[in-house]
Motif scaffolding. Structure first.
Motif, PDB file in Angstrom:
ATOM      1  N   SER A 131     -37.599  -1.690  73.188  1.00 22.45           N
ATOM      2  CA  SER A 131     -38.116  -1.655  74.552  1.00 22.45           C
ATOM      3  C   SER A 131     -39.298  -0.699  74.660  1.00 22.45           C
ATOM      4  CB  SER A 131     -37.015  -1.200  75.506  1.00 22.45           C
ATOM      5  OG  SER A 131     -35.920  -2.077  75.414  1.00 22.45           O
ATOM      6  N   PHE A 132     -39.678  -0.130  73.537  1.00 22.82           N
ATOM      7  CA  PHE A 132     -40.722   0.896  73.536  1.00 22.82           C
ATOM      8  C   PHE A 132     -42.014   0.389  72.897  1.00 22.82           C
ATOM      9  CE2 PHE A 132     -36.575   3.139  72.592  1.00 22.82           C
ATOM     10  CZ  PHE A 132     -36.281   3.362  73.922  1.00 22.82           C
ATOM     11  N   VAL A 133     -43.121   0.912  73.390  1.00 22.44           N
ATOM     12  CA  VAL A 133     -44.419   0.628  72.776  1.00 22.44           C
ATOM     13  C   VAL A 133     -45.153   1.958  72.603  1.00 22.44           C
ATOM     14  CG1 VAL A 133     -44.689  -1.735  73.617  1.00 22.44           C
ATOM     15  CG2 VAL A 133     -45.360   0.174  75.086  1.00 22.44           C
ATOM     16  N   ASN A 156     -45.283   6.302  68.160  1.00 20.72           N
ATOM     17  CA  ASN A 156     -45.664   4.932  68.488  1.00 20.72           C
ATOM     18  C   ASN A 156     -44.560   4.183  69.236  1.00 20.72           C
ATOM     19  OD1 ASN A 156     -43.858   4.590  66.456  1.00 20.72           O
ATOM     20  ND2 ASN A 156     -45.193   3.378  65.133  1.00 20.72           N
ATOM     21  N   GLN A 157     -43.552   4.931  69.687  1.00 20.27           N
ATOM     22  CA  GLN A 157     -42.492   4.341  70.509  1.00 20.27           C
ATOM     23  C   GLN A 157     -42.164   5.280  71.663  1.00 20.27           C
ATOM     24  OE1 GLN A 157     -39.063   3.226  68.171  1.00 20.27           O
ATOM     25  NE2 GLN A 157     -40.364   2.402  66.553  1.00 20.27           N
ATOM     26  N   ASN A 158     -43.191   5.696  72.383  1.00 21.10           N
ATOM     27  CA  ASN A 158     -42.953   6.708  73.417  1.00 21.10           C
ATOM     28  C   ASN A 158     -43.100   6.183  74.841  1.00 21.10           C
ATOM     29  OD1 ASN A 158     -45.680   6.368  73.147  1.00 21.10           O
ATOM     30  ND2 ASN A 158     -46.171   8.488  73.664  1.00 21.10           N
ATOM     31  N   LEU A 159     -43.467   4.912  74.985  1.00 21.47           N
ATOM     32  CA  LEU A 159     -43.678   4.348  76.320  1.00 21.47           C
ATOM     33  C   LEU A 159     -42.742   3.167  76.545  1.00 21.47           C
ATOM     34  CD1 LEU A 159     -47.577   4.229  76.108  1.00 21.47           C
ATOM     35  CD2 LEU A 159     -46.181   6.025  77.156  1.00 21.47           C
ATOM     36  N   LEU A 187     -43.658  -8.133  77.210  1.00 31.68           N
ATOM     37  CA  LEU A 187     -43.068  -8.371  75.897  1.00 31.68           C
ATOM     38  C   LEU A 187     -44.130  -8.656  74.842  1.00 31.68           C
ATOM     39  CD1 LEU A 187     -40.018 -10.639  76.833  1.00 31.68           C
ATOM     40  CD2 LEU A 187     -40.196  -8.160  76.846  1.00 31.68           C
ATOM     41  N   THR A 188     -45.328  -9.078  75.309  1.00 23.99           N
ATOM     42  CA  THR A 188     -46.360  -9.529  74.380  1.00 23.99           C
ATOM     43  C   THR A 188     -46.723  -8.521  73.274  1.00 23.99           C
ATOM     44  OG1 THR A 188     -47.237 -11.021  76.048  1.00 23.99           O
ATOM     45  CG2 THR A 188     -48.722 -10.445  74.242  1.00 23.99           C
ATOM     46  N   PRO A 189     -46.940  -7.228  73.595  1.00 19.29           N
ATOM     47  CA  PRO A 189     -47.391  -6.334  72.514  1.00 19.29           C
ATOM     48  C   PRO A 189     -46.450  -6.315  71.302  1.00 19.29           C
ATOM     49  CG  PRO A 189     -47.708  -5.270  74.633  1.00 19.29           C
ATOM     50  CD  PRO A 189     -46.954  -6.544  74.903  1.00 19.29           C
TER      51      PRO A 189
END
Lengths: 813, 342
Positions: A532-534, A559-562, A567-569
């Motif tokens: 669930s993170f980007v 790289n997983q802090n947001l 869902l695309t990214p």
């Protein structure tokens, strides 16, 4: 935590119970036993041998040849380098196959041409000290062939207890508490505490030479409900006696000296952490000592026992004299007042500290200790007294010349709610599901230290202090005590009897399942799950501004802090990791997105709501031809919506995402509701993401889909009675005119037109720039069989209409 | 004995003629000439014979063996080369290639579990993945600074409440949905709540920061521990077969009292001990217990009147056990080599 089988036997007669049985029952009824360590197995295949003769090694000056008898009439030739062997000695022999504590495996060998069938061992080789000066010579009581472990009486077994399974049990952090559990499980008698601690504190301090005055001042009574201390003089710091060191080692602690070891012993026995200060390092006025329990001052520092300088803050509790902090309460002592070789007078502390405070302090200092681990479980404040008495008693045992030198200071500010809790026997049965014999209930409770008075249907249960601090307070807690000791394995497994009622359907999940089946069917997409993170870079590559994204305080990786808003990214990442191995492929995901605006779901505590969350459906197609992928993606959306009896329409997207190729980006509409978009990933963005293939993404609001699809079913209309006629119509038209507008015009042109289907689109040099050709199948049908003339008439009118409205020019085939 | 050998030869040759399938030929070869075949069986009687007889029989046996082996080989080659009749359609050609898609293995097992519980009249409910500290912890009897918070490394969202504390989390378990369900539906209540959960821990073969759980909840006036055992046993048998046993052990969870750990007899070794169950015979699957009165109160249900059980388990683990998947990270990897196997 490590528990010694041997140690437990001091408090309970375990008779013929094997360590395996004990571990098994403890696991089923009390705590998780993670492993059993048998000391005897440390010396597997090491036996007592008798040296029969010693000869010089023919080929080596420093080596000797020994003939050794190892029992069973077996005589071995062993090459040995140690100087201290002689015939008649009894020595430890490692036989072939033995594995020594240092990892050395004994094999039959030839040493300088002489056979060697084992090894004679020095103490260090057996892990019995640092001595390597010669072979360990055993006493006369050793028997030839006897296992060494047996001779050394290494019969102890260590139970490894999972600390997590102890997190609610302040009473089980010492051997005595665990022995109490065993007494309940196996119905055995427990040695009473007043026999374990032979002399009460009052008796010991009564004889004190009141040379010193000791006062404790607790400034923070909620953080320190009890503080006890006593001074002892005449201390001679030395190594602890063998039995004490053995106990500590068995429980996994390193022996230090005869004072510190006693405090640790008491902690491992009763569960009460203790501390000893070197009194000479404390400020004193003549013979008066004052200990202050206060909050640390801002900026105050303390060098702790591990040699680190700790920065303290005001929410931390310290033990101090009038000048300075001496210890971080309940966590670790200070280096300055540490017991050392010169220490002659000590102040022994047994105190009780607030669990939350200790926990906060230890996590702020990143310092978890045996002591803090125990305090944070809510220890019993009444335990301070027997613990202090026990420590004094043991110090006098290890320091016969030591004397109690002060009265005991004792500051108490606590109240323990021991109940009694009134329980109805029927209520107990209602929780468990069956009625246990009352006698058994009473027996279990009493063995665990509860007092259980039984009158008629009622049970009046008094909670022991060591369970009453937090762990046990209610009837439910007491039921747990009864049923776990009774044994969950003895309960029947029964299905509940209920009043039947159909469960409320979960429409979203129902549709989710259907959509997954549809997409994994004809479109042959693979369902994927993503985080669930980007990350910020990932978004920036897609020209997305991360500023509005919800952030994690403590992400696992930068790289997983947001929290994702689409869902695309992550689906595009999936393309990247698969592109080398698959030519063309498609994936889909249904998952939540998170927006930094208030949503509809309550937080439950204030009037605020949680950030907005909804489910999206994302699809990504990867391949070589962008146009084809775009068409296929739209086809999948149409297939999906048609399967749900919803017509999908594509429109020019009004707001195109900055990652989309502006020429291949369409908004998806169901009626007048916008559902999402279909878009090809822009070439530059794709390059930044490391994509080597063309990618088209579909991102739809699954929540909207659920709302629209709700209750929709296939609709039946009677099959037409009269045959239909199909005419093809192709015309060249200005390329700027949208298909949607033409389609609408044709479909609504005449009631006889029943179906309009686009079958070809052509653009090319021959047509001229800005022109394209569209070709349709048009189905005509009426309330009677239509004649060719009737159909042609309508079609001619339609052509004129298209010429007028759109400037269309009919093409001949 | 010679007769027996000759009889075997005749029978074999006859059968050889009838056999049209390479697979059957291989079976025939094993049956006659294999290490435990009929010829070897006959020759076992050799020891009772005189030296001369032995030599004779041995010679014959060897000749027969060589001849049969040659014949078998010939027949096999013939079959492999020319098994299609002239002019016939090769029906063994593959059909037209139709692509199929794939459902994620967690979805598959989750569906199976949802169906099982639906059949028992349980609702399937959802809750938010970004959850309040209140529902994720406080309402579940886990106040701030409770040691039980150690057990769960929590992802906090960068958002503070009026008191300056982080009050939003990525839910660490599906249990908060229990309290939401209680508030919405009251008692009696029967529900399962599957979903995505998060814990702030480094990933490796056995650890994932994002994983899936299923929570179960049943509340009524008389729902007890025996019922918990009954339901868990029914589920375990549904998943692992009718012989499966369930064992409960005490385990502390702040939101249940009593709290238990549910183990299932190992479906590989049936309790004998194997690698999968680390020689214990049992697989740890469930956390469960009777719902703590404080949790019922947080859910606005009267604990004097109602009681019930709750349980939870990790879907990832279940799926890993079912398919023998060894690396938990594959679930969130998006790797088609993994996904296309389901």
């Amino acid at each position: 935590m490590k528990l010694s089988y041997d140690w437990l036997k001091e408090y309970i007669n375990l008779k013929k119970l094997t360590p395996e049985e004990i571990a098994g029952e403890l696991s089923l009824r009390t705590v998780e036993v993670e492993g059993l360590g048998k000391e005897a197995e440390k010396f597997d295949r090491v036996v007592v041998g008798k040296i029969l003769e010693v000869r010089k090694h023919p080929n080596a000056d420093r080596l000797q040849l020994a003939k050794v008898e190892v029992g069973g009439g077996l005589r071995l030739d062993i090459v040995c380098g140690a100087p201290n062997i002689a015939p008649g000695q009894l020595v430890p022999v490692a036989l072939v196959g033995a594995k020594l504590p240092d990892g050395l495996e004994i094999k039959e060998a030839e040493v300088r041409g002489e056979k060697s069938q084992g090894m004679l061992c020095a103490p260090d080789e057996l892990g019995l000290g640092d001595d390597h000066s010669g072979i360990l010579i055993l006493g006369k009581k050793a028997k030839i062939g006897q296992p060494l472990a047996q001779y050394l009486r290494l019969e102890d077994v260590i139970f490894e207890i999972d600390n997590k399974s102890l997190s609610n049990r302040p009473d089980l952090w010492g051997h005595y508490g665990m022995a109490r559990e065993l007494s309940a499980i196996f119905n055995l008698k427990l040695k009473p505490l007043d026999k374990v601690v032979a002399k009460p504190l009052a008796e010991q301090t009564a004889k004190a030479e009141k040379a010193l005055e000791l006062e404790a001042e607790v400034k923070e009574t909620t953080l320190c409900p009890r503080y006890m201390a006593v001074a002892m003089s005449g201390i001679r710091v030395d190594e602890s006696p063998e039995w004490l060191r053995k106990r500590l080692v068995a429980a996994g602690m390193r022996p230090i000296n005869n004072i510190v070891d006693v405090t640790n012993f008491v902690m491992l026995e009763l569960g009460q952490p203790m501390h000893a200060f070197d009194a000479s390092k404390l400020k004193n006025k003549g013979e008066r000592f004052k200990i202050i329990i206060r909050r640390a001052k801002a900026g105050e520092t303390l060098e702790s026992l591990d040699g680190q300088t700790r920065k303290l803050s005001e929410e931390m509790l310290v033990i101090a004299d009038e000048d300075k902090a001496l210890a971080v309460a309940g966590v670790m002592g200070g280096a300055e007042s540490e017991i050392g070789a010169e220490t002659s007078t000590i102040i022994l502390e047994a105190a009780n500290f607030n669990p939350v405070s200790v926990r906060k302090t230890s996590s702020r200092l990143a310092l978890r200790t045996e002591s803090s681990m125990r305090f944070e479980k809510s220890l019993d404040p009444t335990l301070c007294e027997p613990a202090l008495a026990r420590a004094v008693e043991l110090i006098r045992e290890t320091n016969p010349q030591a004397k109690v030198a002060s009265q005991a200071a004792d500051e108490k500010n606590f109240r323990i709610d021991q109940g009694p809790v009134e329980l109805d026997l029927d209520w107990i049965a209602k929780k468990i599901g069956e009625k246990l014999p009352t006698r058994e209930i009473v027996r279990i409770l009493e063995h665990l230290g509860f007092a259980a008075a039984h009158v008629g249907h009622k049970l009046s249960v008094t909670i022991p202090t060591w369970r009453a601090t937090k762990d046990v307070a209610t009837g439910e807690d007491i039921v747990e005590e009864i049923v776990r000791i009774y044994g969950y394995d003895r309960l029947a497994a029964l299905m509940p009897e209920v009043r039947l009622a159909p469960p409320e359907a979960n429409l979203e999940r129902g549709l989710e399942r259907r959509v997954k089946e549809l997409l994994s069917g004809a479109p042959a997409l693979a369902e994927t799950y993503n985080y669930s993170f980007v990350g910020e870079d990932q978004l920036k590559h897609l020209n997305i501004d991360p500023a509005s994204y919800l952030r994690l305080v403590n992400p696992i990786a930068s790289n997983q802090n947001l929290l994702r808003q689409n869902l695309t990214p992550n689906l595009l990442n999936n393309v990247r990791i698969n592109q080398a191995r698959f030519d063309a492929f498609g994936l889909f995901e249904i998952g939540n997105i998170f927006l930094p605006v208030p949503g509809e779901i309550e937080k439950g505590i204030d009037r605020e709501t949680l950030p907005y969350q909804e489910k999206h459906l994302g699809i990504v197609l990867a391949g070589d031809a962008a146009d084809e992928l775009f068409g296929k993606a739209k086809g999948i959306v149409e297939y999906l919506s048609a399967s749900l009896y919803l017509p999908a329409v594509f429109k020019e997207a009004e707001a195109k995402p900055l990652w989309a190729d502006a020429s291949l980006c369409a908004a998806v509409f169901l009626g007048d509701r916008e559902l999402g978009l279909v878009a090809k990933v822009d070439g530059q963005a794709a390059r930044r993401l490391g994509l080597k293939k063309e990618a088209v993404a579909v991102e739809l609001s699954f929540k909207t889909l659920v709302q629209l699809a709700r209750g929709l079913e296939a609709r039946y209309a009677p099959v037409e009675k009269y045959p239909s006629a199909v005419r093809d119509l192709a015309f060249v038209i200005d390329a700027r005119i949208l298909y949607n507008d033409i389609n609408r015009e044709i479909s609504g042109f005449d009631p006889l037109i029943k179906k309009v289907e686009l079958f070809d689109v052509y653009e090319g040099e021959k047509l001229g720039r800005d022109k394209r050709s569209l070709a349709f199948h048009i189905t005509y049908q009426g309330e009677k069989t239509l004649t060719a003339e009737e159909v042609d008439q309508v079609q001619q009118r339609l052509i004129r209409d298209l010429e007028e409205k759109f400037g269309a020019k009919v093409r001949d085939f | 004995m010679k007769d027996e050998i000759l009889k075997l030869k005749a029978e074999t040759l006859k059968e050889l003629e009838r056999t049209k399938d390479p697979e059957a030929l291989r079976d025939l070869e094993i049956k006659v000439l294999g290490r435990k075949g009929r010829l070897t069986e006959i020759l076992r009687g050799l020891s009772g014979l005189s030296e001369e007889e032995k030599r004779d029989v041995g010679k014959l046996a060897n000749e027969v063996k060589l001849e049969l082996a040659a014949k078998l080989k010939e027949a096999k080659n013939h079959l492999l080369k020319f098994s299609r009749a002239e002019g016939a359609v090769d029906v063994t050609l593959p059909g037209e290639k139709l692509l199929r898609g794939h459902i994620h293995p967690i979805t598959k097992v989750q569906n199976e579990i949802e169906d099982f519980f639906s059949s028992l009249g349980f609702m399937v409910l959802d809750g938010p993945e970004l959850e309040s500290d209140f529902f994720n912890f406080e309402a579940l009897n886990i106040p701030r600074h409770h040691p039980a918070r150690d057990m769960q490394d929590t992802f906090y969202i960068d958002h503070k409440n009026g008191e300056g504390e982080y009050d939003l989390v990525m839910r660490t378990h599906t249990s908060p949905v229990q309290v939401r369900a209680m508030r919405k539906y009251g008692a009696p209540l029967r529900s399962i709540m599957p979903g995505k959960c998060f814990r702030s821990e480094a990933t490796d073969v056995r650890h994932e920061h994002t994983f899936y759980q299923v929570e179960g909840l049943m509340i009524d006036q008389n729902i007890n521990l025996s019922h918990l055992k009954g339901i868990l046993e029914a589920l375990a048998r549904h998943l692992y077969g009718p012989e499966t046993k369930v064992r409960l052990r005490p385990k502390f969870y702040p939101f249940v009292e009593p709290g238990v750990n549910g183990e299932v007899s190992c479906f590989v070794c049936h309790g004998q001990g194997c690698r999968l169950c680390k020689s214990t015979g049992w697989l740890e699957i469930f956390g469960a217990g009777l719902v703590h009165p404080n949790v019922l109160r947080a859910g606005r249900i009267d604990p004097e009147k109602y009681q019930g059980f709750a349980f939870g388990f990790g879907l990832n683990r279940l799926v890993m056990l079912k398919y023998g998947i060894e690396d938990i990270r594959l679930f969130n990897s998006g790797d088609l080599r993994f996904l296309e196997q389901f």
